[in-house]
Design an enzyme around this catalytic site. Structure first.
Site: not given
Ligand code: MIG
Length: 914
Positions: A502, A505, A580
């Site tokens: 996770d 980015e 999300d």
């Protein structure tokens, strides 16, 4: 302090550092203010408000000045801005002509090229252009403003050896024509413009005659013509409509810049994943374009100019691949030959996954698992989010919450659960913490331009005890990837089945743009560059390190990795979920085109958080979302922290019953789902498919994104609106059978179906084979269960079924079983043939149950087996539940015939006499 060029010991200026000396023009200032709010409509408005953006006068002007070598019609450049606080903002990429602000030029005349048998090389003082046919249907185009190309390096492309092409090249004074078996590429010399046509000579893709390839500073942009009857798909993980021509051809401007987008909605862009690939459909014919450039790029699909498709990046080479179809599936097949395919996933990962932020302590995890088993709701995987760790530090355990993870994991495993753990990209900056110490010693962390290690705040900065900043592995350094892969050793020794990456980015809390500063320095596999070049590929490379690490430690097992961020080609390493999302009806509806678009872009193993991550779904919404989830390749319920329970039983007894049925359906269909995923691993064609992919000639399906195909034979039209009692469904041409009733419908029209809370409208294509099994509580229980084959009648049809052990790599050495199924039917009889099995794997002994719909009870059912089908057995007709008790025979009830025999994995044939 930032400087305009970063120097790395002995390496000279880093290529591609942005030009920071651009003045701040009024448009860019307005733009900047608005673009901080990061929304697409703003981009559009800002562009519209500038009067110099009108294209026509510019074209006229250009004609008047009689085309000099540098054509100053330019595009609106949004400058790169360096604020006094030394915060560099990433420039939005302009797509519009603007002499006053941009200084863009486009390619002028290029002298006739050189042809070395592989590549056409054009050259002038503006730069160098190479056109290379990689096969009859894939043409590579490269342009650099330099006099020679730099390193030919890609994080996406793994195979450019596409078999070569049979090429005929004709170099004339005005143009060069390159012909392959299926394509005619015409390159006009003055000004240099490229167009692609098919063999009959129909133009598929052509540069805008006015602009073609243009550039300013380090930026480039290619403008291509876009016709009203073209539909444009792909772009990886993108919200909005499936067809990026948008509502009434309003178009889209799509940015590739991986972003942590909490509570994203239909207009959020960019998102977590960058796949600069698109697929164009026109009257049933498809082609693709892949821009292999990791810098921030953007695609404008008829938004700023209704009849232009433009794409460009802030830096790097223009490096694109034109991929011809004409079938859309073939474009995907070719694209995934270039960029690789999803490896076959472990079977368990295709079961139902239960997650939340976070299940802890151990007792709660056990309780969740026990509840699934006690309430008989099937599930395969339980997920541990960041709270299992000590102070949110990757590769640690909170020993108070989880005193004996090994025991817990093995107990869960005994109950049929696999455990997946999250591991984020941000080890804490803390001497004495091995991932930090080792990473420092190995020089594995991302650096600032002065050579010191960059620190940023992410989860470890929020730890209750001893919070602190994090450092970030440089996954573009091969040694750092190797090292990171090794760090999984302890988790794997504890029995962890898969890894969830996770925040890659990368997401950073304490920064203006939610990510690292642009000027950080990365290894870039030996050619150092900045964050701006590596940003979009950070997540892909992290998931690669994870995948390769897992492969090292478990060499004969299929790794399971889930990642949030990725780049083109990332399908080789990990499944992707859409981050999300929001617990509302529109987010659920949005998840369908988003997942379909990812599948078209090479990522077939995808899913969205079921129930929505942010917020709390109503019981009805949760059930509807679970129904969509049955057909998400990756099926996982998840929730943010601080929300009430969202497990399938958490919405009251009535909904628990409904939710159980839904998950049971997933397990019933697992043989079919696994088969479709295996196909995806072989061809790149996703299991979850937009209707146009299956029916490219039906123009009505171009934008359909509330129905889809799963595999070759199943059409699904989930209920997507609150309180709905009737679902309108468009059925493509052909005959369709209602999955649950067998009722036959004629396609090419809309039908209406009454629906209740448990309805999932599903239709089997005439002749379709749906491979099923009885409900099991986890994939562990599959062996020994009958293989059930539901076959929809048709004159003639065929299919195939792939099976293997579900977890090892033995299939690569022939340890699989693949059989072909073939049927013919007429008024007299239906014949179903099952071929000999390919491969050496054989499932454990089991029955085979064949089901098909018939309007009346048949006269007889004969089984043929043995050499030349010489052995004939008339199967007994059994009534009531006699068939269930008997070894073989057939029965007929409610318009459905059921035939049961022992599945000997040998060739066999059934003849059903009407
Ligand atoms: O800052 O690990 O998208 O699935 O539960 C939030 C906690 C970090 C974001 C992920 C979400 C996950 C959450 N993570």
């Amino acid at each position: 302090m930032l400087s305009a060029a970063v120097h790395i010991s002995g390496a000279g200026p880093v290529p591609g550092i942005m030009n920071l000396s651009q003045p701040l023009t009024p448009i860019s200032r307005a733009y900047l203010a608005k673009s901080l709010s990061n929304s697409k409509p703003v981009l559009h408005d800002a562009m519209k408000s500038n009067s110099c953006l009108n294209k026509k006068p510019i074209v006229k002007l250009r004609r008047e000045i009689n085309i000099s070598l540098v054509i100053a019609f330019g595009f609106c450049l949004i400058s790169i801005v360096l604020t006094a606080q030394a915060v560099v903002l990433v420039p939005p990429v302009s797509t519009r002509s603007n002499i006053a602000n941009g200084g863009w030029s486009s390619l002028g005349a290029m002298p006739a090229p050189a042809w070395d048998g592989k590549t056409l090389m054009f050259h002038n003082e503006q730069g160098t252009l190479a056109v290379t046919p990689l096969s009859d249907d894939v043409i590579r185009v490269r342009f650099t403003r330099a006099q020679a190309f730099g390193r030919d390096h890609s994080y996406a492309v793994v195979d450019r050896d596409l078999g070569g092409a049979n090429v005929v090249v004709g170099i004339g004074s005005d143009s060069t024509v390159l012909r392959t078996a299926t394509l005619k590429v015409t390159i006009q010399h003055d000004p240099l413009r490229i167009s692609f046509a098919n063999n009959p000579g129909e133009v598929l893709d052509a540069d805008d005659p006015d602009r073609g390839i243009s550039f300013v500073g380090n930026q480039f942009r290619d403008a291509k013509l876009l016709r009203d009857d073209e539909h444009v798909y792909g772009f990886g993980e993108k919200n909005g409509s499936l067809d990026k021509r948008g509502w009434q051809l309003g178009g889209y401007n799509l940015v590739m810049w991986n972003s942590d987008t909490y509570m994203h909605n239909s207009s959020t862009d960019p998102m977590y994943v960058a796949v600069p690939f698109l697929l164009v459909m026109r009257h049933g014919q498809a082609h693709g374009l892949f821009l292999d450039n990791t810098w921030r790029s953007s695609f404008d699909v008829g938004r700023e100019e209704p009849n232009l498709l433009t794409f460009g990046a802030v830096n790097g080479e223009l490096n694109y691949y034109f991929i011809n179809g004409p079938e859309p599936k073939k474009v995907i097949e070719r694209y995934t030959t270039l960029t690789g395919r999803m490896p076959l996933p472990p079977l368990w990962s295709l079961g139902y996954n239960q997650c939340r932020f976070s299940y802890f302590p151990e007792a709660r995890v056990r309780k969740i698992a026990d509840t699934f088993r006690k309430d008989k709701i099937p599930a395969d995987v339980i997920w541990l989010d960041i709270d299992y760790q000590d102070g949110f530090n990757p590769f640690t355990w909170d020993k108070d919450r989880f005193p004996d993870p090994k025991k817990m994991i093995s107990d869960l495993r005994a109950e049929g659960f696999h455990t997946v753990c999250i591991v984020d990209a941000h080890p804490k900056q803390q001497v004495g913490y091995a991932p930090y110490d080792e990473g420092m010693a190995g020089k594995f962390f991302v650096k600032k331009s002065d050579g010191s290690v960059y620190e940023g705040k992410v989860w470890p900065a929020n730890a209750a005890k001893n919070p602190g900043p994090s450092v970030f592995p440089d996954f573009s350094k091969p040694a750092a990837r190797l090292w990171w892969g090794w760090l999984y050793k302890d988790l794997l020794n504890l029995g962890v089945a898969g890894i969830w990456n996770d925040m890659n980015e990368p997401s950073v809390f304490d920064s203006v743009r939610g990510t690292m500063p642009p000027d950080l320095v990365f290894d870039n596999e030996g050619q150092p560059s900045t964050h701006l070049e590596l940003h979009n590929v950070y997540g892909q490379l992290m998931s690669r390190a994870t995948f390769e690490g897992l492969s090292q430690f478990r060499p004969n097992e299929r790794p399971f990795v889930l990642t949030r961020a990725s780049y083109a080609g990332g399908q080789r390493y990990a499944a992707v979920w859409t981050g999300d999302n929001t617990s509302d009806w529109s987010s659920m509806r949005q998840s369908i085109p988003t997942l379909l678009g990812m599948g078209l872009s090479g990522f077939p193993f995808v899913g969205a958080d079921i129930g929505g991550y942010a917020g709390m779904p109503s019981p009805e919404l949760y059930s509807r979302w679970l129904q969509v989830g049955v057909f998400s390749p990756f099926m996982r319920s998840h929730s943010e922290n601080g929300r009430p329970d969202k497990e399938p039983w958490a919405f009251g007894k009535k909904f628990e019953v409904i939710n159980r049925h839904i998950i049971e359906l997933r397990y019933e269909l697992l043989p079919y789902i696994y088969n479709a995923m295996q196909q995806a691993s072989q061809t790149g064609v996703p299991a979850l498919r937009p209707l146009f992919l299956e029916f490219p000639d039906d123009e009505k399906l171009a934008g359909t994104d509330d129905e889809f195909m799963f595999g070759d034979d199943l059409l699904v039209a989930p209920v997507l609106h609150e309180g709905m009692t009737e679902r309108e469904i468009y059925l493509p041409k052909g005959d369709w059978f209602d999955y649950s009733t067998g009722k036959q419908f004629t396609g090419g029209q809309k039908i209406k179906l009454p629906v209740t809370l448990d309805s999932i409208p599903m239709f089997v294509r005439a002749g379709g084979f749906i491979f099923r099994q009885p409900v099991v509580q986890s994939t562990d229980q599959m062996p020994g269960n009958p293989l059930k084959i539901l076959m929809a009648p048709a004159g003639k049809s065929e299919s195939s079924l792939y099976e293997d052990d579900g977890e090892t790599l033995d299939y690569r050495h022939g340890e699989f079983m693949k059989r072909r199924f073939h049927q013919t039917g007429d008024d007299q009889e239906t014949t179903i043939k099952i071929s000999a099995a390919d491969g050496s794997y054989r499932p454990v002994k089991r029955n085979l149950v064949l089901e098909t719909w018939m309007d009346h009870q048949p006269k007889s059912v004969t089984l043929l087996t043995g050499y030349e089908m010489a052995g004939k057995i008339l199967l007994p007709h059994l009534m009531g539940d006699a068939l269930a008790k008997s070894k073989s025979g057939w029965s007929f009830a409610d318009g459905r015939i059921t035939v049961k025999i022992n599945d000997g994995f040998k060739p066999m044939q059934f003849v059903i006499e009407r």
